[in-house]
Design a protein around this motif. Structure first.
Motif, PDB file in Angstrom:
ATOM      1  N   ALA A   1      10.315  -1.980 -14.276  1.00 23.69           N
ATOM      2  CA  ALA A   1      11.412  -1.230 -13.652  1.00 23.69           C
ATOM      3  C   ALA A   1      11.844  -1.850 -12.331  1.00 23.69           C
ATOM      4  O   ALA A   1      13.026  -1.866 -11.999  1.00 23.69           O
ATOM      5  CB  ALA A   1      10.985   0.226 -13.429  1.00 23.69           C
ATOM      6  N   GLN A   2      10.900  -2.338 -11.569  1.00 21.62           N
ATOM      7  CA  GLN A   2      11.165  -2.990 -10.282  1.00 21.62           C
ATOM      8  C   GLN A   2      12.046  -2.132  -9.373  1.00 21.62           C
ATOM      9  O   GLN A   2      12.994  -2.622  -8.764  1.00 21.62           O
ATOM     10  CB  GLN A   2      11.819  -4.365 -10.507  1.00 21.62           C
ATOM     11  CG  GLN A   2      10.908  -5.354 -11.212  1.00 21.62           C
ATOM     12  CD  GLN A   2      11.494  -6.753 -11.292  1.00 21.62           C
ATOM     13  OE1 GLN A   2      12.697  -6.919 -11.404  1.00 21.62           O
ATOM     14  NE2 GLN A   2      10.638  -7.761 -11.243  1.00 21.62           N
ATOM     15  N   ASN A   3      11.689  -0.858  -9.267  1.00 22.09           N
ATOM     16  CA  ASN A   3      12.487   0.047  -8.429  1.00 22.09           C
ATOM     17  C   ASN A   3      11.683   0.654  -7.284  1.00 22.09           C
ATOM     18  O   ASN A   3      12.028   1.703  -6.759  1.00 22.09           O
ATOM     19  CB  ASN A   3      13.103   1.153  -9.286  1.00 22.09           C
ATOM     20  CG  ASN A   3      12.064   1.934 -10.070  1.00 22.09           C
ATOM     21  OD1 ASN A   3      10.865   1.652  -9.998  1.00 22.09           O
ATOM     22  ND2 ASN A   3      12.510   2.923 -10.839  1.00 22.09           N
ATOM     23  N   TYR A   4      10.599  -0.013  -6.897  1.00 19.16           N
ATOM     24  CA  TYR A   4       9.835   0.415  -5.725  1.00 19.16           C
ATOM     25  C   TYR A   4       8.956  -0.738  -5.242  1.00 19.16           C
ATOM     26  O   TYR A   4       8.726  -1.718  -5.960  1.00 19.16           O
ATOM     27  CB  TYR A   4       8.964   1.638  -6.042  1.00 19.16           C
ATOM     28  CG  TYR A   4       7.948   1.432  -7.154  1.00 19.16           C
ATOM     29  CD1 TYR A   4       6.714   0.847  -6.916  1.00 19.16           C
ATOM     30  CD2 TYR A   4       8.243   1.843  -8.458  1.00 19.16           C
ATOM     31  CE1 TYR A   4       5.792   0.679  -7.935  1.00 19.16           C
ATOM     32  CE2 TYR A   4       7.341   1.671  -9.485  1.00 19.16           C
ATOM     33  CZ  TYR A   4       6.112   1.081  -9.225  1.00 19.16           C
ATOM     34  OH  TYR A   4       5.205   0.891 -10.240  1.00 19.16           O
ATOM     35  N   VAL A   5       8.507  -0.610  -4.010  1.00 16.37           N
ATOM     36  CA  VAL A   5       7.491  -1.502  -3.451  1.00 16.37           C
ATOM     37  C   VAL A   5       6.158  -0.780  -3.563  1.00 16.37           C
ATOM     38  O   VAL A   5       6.070   0.428  -3.314  1.00 16.37           O
ATOM     39  CB  VAL A   5       7.803  -1.859  -1.979  1.00 16.37           C
ATOM     40  CG1 VAL A   5       6.630  -2.614  -1.347  1.00 16.37           C
ATOM     41  CG2 VAL A   5       9.072  -2.690  -1.900  1.00 16.37           C
ATOM     42  N   TYR A   6       5.112  -1.506  -3.930  1.00 19.35           N
ATOM     43  CA  TYR A   6       3.811  -0.873  -4.198  1.00 19.35           C
ATOM     44  C   TYR A   6       2.766  -1.318  -3.180  1.00 19.35           C
ATOM     45  O   TYR A   6       2.749  -2.479  -2.749  1.00 19.35           O
ATOM     46  CB  TYR A   6       3.333  -1.242  -5.602  1.00 19.35           C
ATOM     47  CG  TYR A   6       2.015  -0.615  -5.985  1.00 19.35           C
ATOM     48  CD1 TYR A   6       1.852   0.764  -5.975  1.00 19.35           C
ATOM     49  CD2 TYR A   6       0.928  -1.410  -6.356  1.00 19.35           C
ATOM     50  CE1 TYR A   6       0.632   1.342  -6.326  1.00 19.35           C
ATOM     51  CE2 TYR A   6      -0.284  -0.854  -6.720  1.00 19.35           C
ATOM     52  CZ  TYR A   6      -0.429   0.529  -6.706  1.00 19.35           C
ATOM     53  OH  TYR A   6      -1.633   1.096  -7.056  1.00 19.35           O
ATOM     54  N   ALA A   7       1.911  -0.385  -2.786  1.00 14.66           N
ATOM     55  CA  ALA A   7       0.783  -0.687  -1.898  1.00 14.66           C
ATOM     56  C   ALA A   7      -0.443   0.064  -2.411  1.00 14.66           C
ATOM     57  O   ALA A   7      -0.326   1.176  -2.936  1.00 14.66           O
ATOM     58  CB  ALA A   7       1.087  -0.275  -0.467  1.00 14.66           C
TER      59      ALA A   7
ATOM     60  N   ILE B   1       0.960  -5.359   1.688  1.00 19.51           N
ATOM     61  CA  ILE B   1      -0.414  -5.266   2.219  1.00 19.51           C
ATOM     62  C   ILE B   1      -0.323  -5.161   3.736  1.00 19.51           C
ATOM     63  O   ILE B   1      -0.411  -6.170   4.455  1.00 19.51           O
ATOM     64  CB  ILE B   1      -1.268  -6.481   1.807  1.00 19.51           C
ATOM     65  CG1 ILE B   1      -1.173  -6.743   0.300  1.00 19.51           C
ATOM     66  CG2 ILE B   1      -2.731  -6.258   2.211  1.00 19.51           C
ATOM     67  CD1 ILE B   1      -1.919  -7.987  -0.155  1.00 19.51           C
ATOM     68  N   PRO B   2      -0.122  -3.953   4.268  1.00 21.22           N
ATOM     69  CA  PRO B   2      -0.047  -3.780   5.729  1.00 21.22           C
ATOM     70  C   PRO B   2      -1.453  -3.671   6.323  1.00 21.22           C
ATOM     71  O   PRO B   2      -2.257  -2.839   5.891  1.00 21.22           O
ATOM     72  CB  PRO B   2       0.711  -2.454   5.866  1.00 21.22           C
ATOM     73  CG  PRO B   2       0.325  -1.681   4.637  1.00 21.22           C
ATOM     74  CD  PRO B   2       0.094  -2.686   3.544  1.00 21.22           C
TER      75      PRO B   2
ATOM     76  N   LEU C   1      -7.535  -9.205   0.235  1.00 19.32           N
ATOM     77  CA  LEU C   1      -7.550 -10.373  -0.639  1.00 19.32           C
ATOM     78  C   LEU C   1      -7.516  -9.983  -2.117  1.00 19.32           C
ATOM     79  O   LEU C   1      -6.827 -10.620  -2.921  1.00 19.32           O
ATOM     80  CB  LEU C   1      -8.794 -11.222  -0.350  1.00 19.32           C
ATOM     81  CG  LEU C   1      -8.801 -12.648  -0.909  1.00 19.32           C
ATOM     82  CD1 LEU C   1      -7.639 -13.447  -0.377  1.00 19.32           C
ATOM     83  CD2 LEU C   1     -10.118 -13.348  -0.580  1.00 19.32           C
ATOM     84  N   THR C   2      -8.237  -8.933  -2.492  1.00 17.43           N
ATOM     85  CA  THR C   2      -8.240  -8.504  -3.890  1.00 17.43           C
ATOM     86  C   THR C   2      -6.851  -8.067  -4.333  1.00 17.43           C
ATOM     87  O   THR C   2      -6.371  -8.453  -5.404  1.00 17.43           O
ATOM     88  CB  THR C   2      -9.244  -7.360  -4.107  1.00 17.43           C
ATOM     89  OG1 THR C   2     -10.557  -7.792  -3.749  1.00 17.43           O
ATOM     90  CG2 THR C   2      -9.259  -6.923  -5.563  1.00 17.43           C
ATOM     91  N   VAL C   3      -6.182  -7.264  -3.492  1.00 19.94           N
ATOM     92  CA  VAL C   3      -4.825  -6.819  -3.821  1.00 19.94           C
ATOM     93  C   VAL C   3      -3.878  -8.016  -3.899  1.00 19.94           C
ATOM     94  O   VAL C   3      -3.010  -8.082  -4.778  1.00 19.94           O
ATOM     95  CB  VAL C   3      -4.329  -5.790  -2.794  1.00 19.94           C
ATOM     96  CG1 VAL C   3      -2.871  -5.411  -3.065  1.00 19.94           C
ATOM     97  CG2 VAL C   3      -5.197  -4.538  -2.824  1.00 19.94           C
ATOM     98  N   LEU C   4      -4.039  -8.964  -2.996  1.00 17.96           N
ATOM     99  CA  LEU C   4      -3.198 -10.169  -3.015  1.00 17.96           C
ATOM    100  C   LEU C   4      -3.270 -10.854  -4.373  1.00 17.96           C
ATOM    101  O   LEU C   4      -2.240 -11.147  -5.000  1.00 17.96           O
ATOM    102  CB  LEU C   4      -3.649 -11.135  -1.918  1.00 17.96           C
ATOM    103  CG  LEU C   4      -3.079 -12.563  -1.990  1.00 17.96           C
ATOM    104  CD1 LEU C   4      -1.575 -12.556  -1.778  1.00 17.96           C
ATOM    105  CD2 LEU C   4      -3.766 -13.467  -0.965  1.00 17.96           C
TER     106      LEU C   4
ATOM    107  N   VAL D   1       4.402 -10.993  -2.636  1.00 15.50           N
ATOM    108  CA  VAL D   1       3.554 -10.215  -1.724  1.00 15.50           C
ATOM    109  C   VAL D   1       4.110 -10.281  -0.303  1.00 15.50           C
ATOM    110  O   VAL D   1       4.452 -11.361   0.195  1.00 15.50           O
ATOM    111  CB  VAL D   1       2.107 -10.740  -1.733  1.00 15.50           C
ATOM    112  CG1 VAL D   1       1.264 -10.012  -0.691  1.00 15.50           C
ATOM    113  CG2 VAL D   1       1.495 -10.579  -3.123  1.00 15.50           C
ATOM    114  N   ILE D   2       4.209  -9.131   0.325  1.00 14.09           N
ATOM    115  CA  ILE D   2       4.533  -9.051   1.752  1.00 14.09           C
ATOM    116  C   ILE D   2       3.273  -8.545   2.440  1.00 14.09           C
ATOM    117  O   ILE D   2       2.789  -7.456   2.120  1.00 14.09           O
ATOM    118  CB  ILE D   2       5.701  -8.091   2.030  1.00 14.09           C
ATOM    119  CG1 ILE D   2       6.901  -8.408   1.129  1.00 14.09           C
ATOM    120  CG2 ILE D   2       6.112  -8.169   3.495  1.00 14.09           C
ATOM    121  CD1 ILE D   2       8.025  -7.393   1.241  1.00 14.09           C
ATOM    122  N   SER D   3       2.734  -9.315   3.366  1.00 17.08           N
ATOM    123  CA  SER D   3       1.460  -8.943   3.980  1.00 17.08           C
ATOM    124  C   SER D   3       1.470  -9.198   5.479  1.00 17.08           C
ATOM    125  O   SER D   3       2.125 -10.129   5.960  1.00 17.08           O
ATOM    126  CB  SER D   3       0.313  -9.742   3.350  1.00 17.08           C
ATOM    127  OG  SER D   3      -0.920  -9.490   3.998  1.00 17.08           O
TER     128      SER D   3
END
Length: 382
Positions: free
Chosen positions: A188-194, A264-265, A277-280, A290-292
């Motif tokens: 869907a690509q309709n949100y950013v996920y964290a 990844i804030p 690192l795991t989430v990356l 990825v935005i970190s």
């Protein structure tokens, strides 16, 4: 046959292997080479963690993790040829005994941090120096999670040749590929996920999304959700219903799959420690940009590899700009994700990492006489 004792806190590796043997899916990067160590000429056994043990209660007061498991291992020490610990902090007692020459079985451990003293308080800094000395001198081979972490440790004081690094740690690509292949609809690509809770700076991310006309979805534990709920806006959704366990990582694959990008804030206090690192690697395994926050302990630079963006700590405007850029340039976001997946396939993945670990552990199991000299050469993984 070489007999290996693997010591890891909080969960049973045998339970996970039984789960996999029944045909269930589980990301093998969370079993830290236990499956690989049971292959070939190796025989691995997990020393299970007992949270109700009196030794662990004593260990909590003494700030010694996994005291029960380490004592259990010492009782059965004659049964094993080598010890492997995915987290070096789980074998502090063994490292301490080896530092004083009171124990001689080989111990191989993964080091996630650089063990470089940074505390300003004299006594806290002294404690850090003591811990460093115990781990560096007591562990036969520290396998640093990447070259950057190794070099940061080595720059403080030169390490012995037996300590080294791997540049192959990454996610279990098969686990994520299996999910992708089953999907009949495009993402869907309709949100950013964290996702995640350790060292996270969700407050800065929330401030950025106040000015972004886009959804943010977060999966985290209930105790963290309570602290961040008050700061959320209507375009932020928080899911704290996923209970950690055998199915939890599988459940969040859908979140990764449908996201435009993964955020990844990180808190400003994160220093040379690979938090996130795991989430990356899970995000890259799902072909997501990825935005970190700019974590210098990552094994590569997101922007140089063109797989995402680095954000300065507490930089609200930086988050706004990068998220909006990906929203406005979905084709570029897709290309970033594809480059990240290719990077993992070629260099950073669980299969490569488990081969590195097996090579190292096998060498120590078969050739224990290399430990007679403190500066013995270990098999290189560089």
């Amino acid at each position: 046959m070489t007999k290996i004792a693997e010591i890891i806190r909080f969960y049973s590796l045998d339970e996970i292997m039984d789960f996999i043997d029944k045909g269930e899916e589980y990301p093998r990067h969370h079993i830290w080479c236990y499956d690989k160590l049971k292959e070939d000429e190796l025989q691995a056994e997990c020393i299970d963690y007992n949270k109700n043990s009196k030794w662990n209660k004593i260990g909590q007061k003494l700030k010694v993790l996994n005291l029960q498991q380490q004592i259990e291992f010492l009782k059965r020490s004659d049964e094993f040829d080598v010890v492997f610990a995915p987290f070096v902090g789980d074998v502090f007692l063994l490292a301490l005994l080896k530092s004083f020459g009171l124990y001689n079985k080989p111990v191989v451990a993964v080091a996630l941090e650089a063990f470089t003293p940074y505390k300003k308080n004299y006594f806290k800094r002294l404690r850090q120096k003591m811990l460093r000395s115990i781990y560096v001198n007591g562990i036969d081979s520290l396998l640093f999670i990447n070259e950057i972490t190794y070099q940061h440790c080595n720059d403080y004081k030169k390490l012995k040749a037996v300590h080294q690094f791997t540049n192959t740690w990454g996610a279990d690509l098969d686990f994520f590929d299996a999910y992708i292949k089953r999907q009949q609809e495009p993402p869907a690509q309709n949100y950013v996920y964290a996702t995640g809770g350790t060292g996270r700076d969700y407050n800065t991310l929330f401030q950025a999304f106040k000015n972004i006309d886009y959804r943010l979805r977060i999966t985290t534990k209930g105790d963290l959700a309570k602290h961040i709920l008050n700061n959320k806006t209507d375009n932020i959704e928080i899911d704290d219903s996923v209970t950690p366990g055998l199915y939890s990582v599988g459940l969040i694959r859908q979140e990764y799959y449908n996201a435009l990008a993964v955020a990844i804030p990180l808190k400003k206090s994160i220093t040379h420690f690979p938090i996130g690192l795991t989430v990356l690697f899970e995000a890259l395994a799902m072909s997501k940009p990825v935005i970190s926050s700019h974590n210098k302990a990552y094994p590569f630079d997101l922007e140089k590899e063109k797989v995402g963006f680095n954000i300065d700590f507490e930089d609200v405007q930086g988050w706004e700009d990068c998220v909006n850029y990906l929203i406005e340039n979905p084709d570029e976001a897709r290309e970033m994700g594809e480059r990240g997946k290719y990077l993992c396939e070629k260099k950073y993945n669980y299969k490569l990492f488990s081969n590195d670990v097996a090579k190292l552990v096998k060498r120590y199991g078969f050739t224990s006489d290399i430990l007679t000299a403190q500066n013995a050469e270990a098999p290189t993984l560089r």
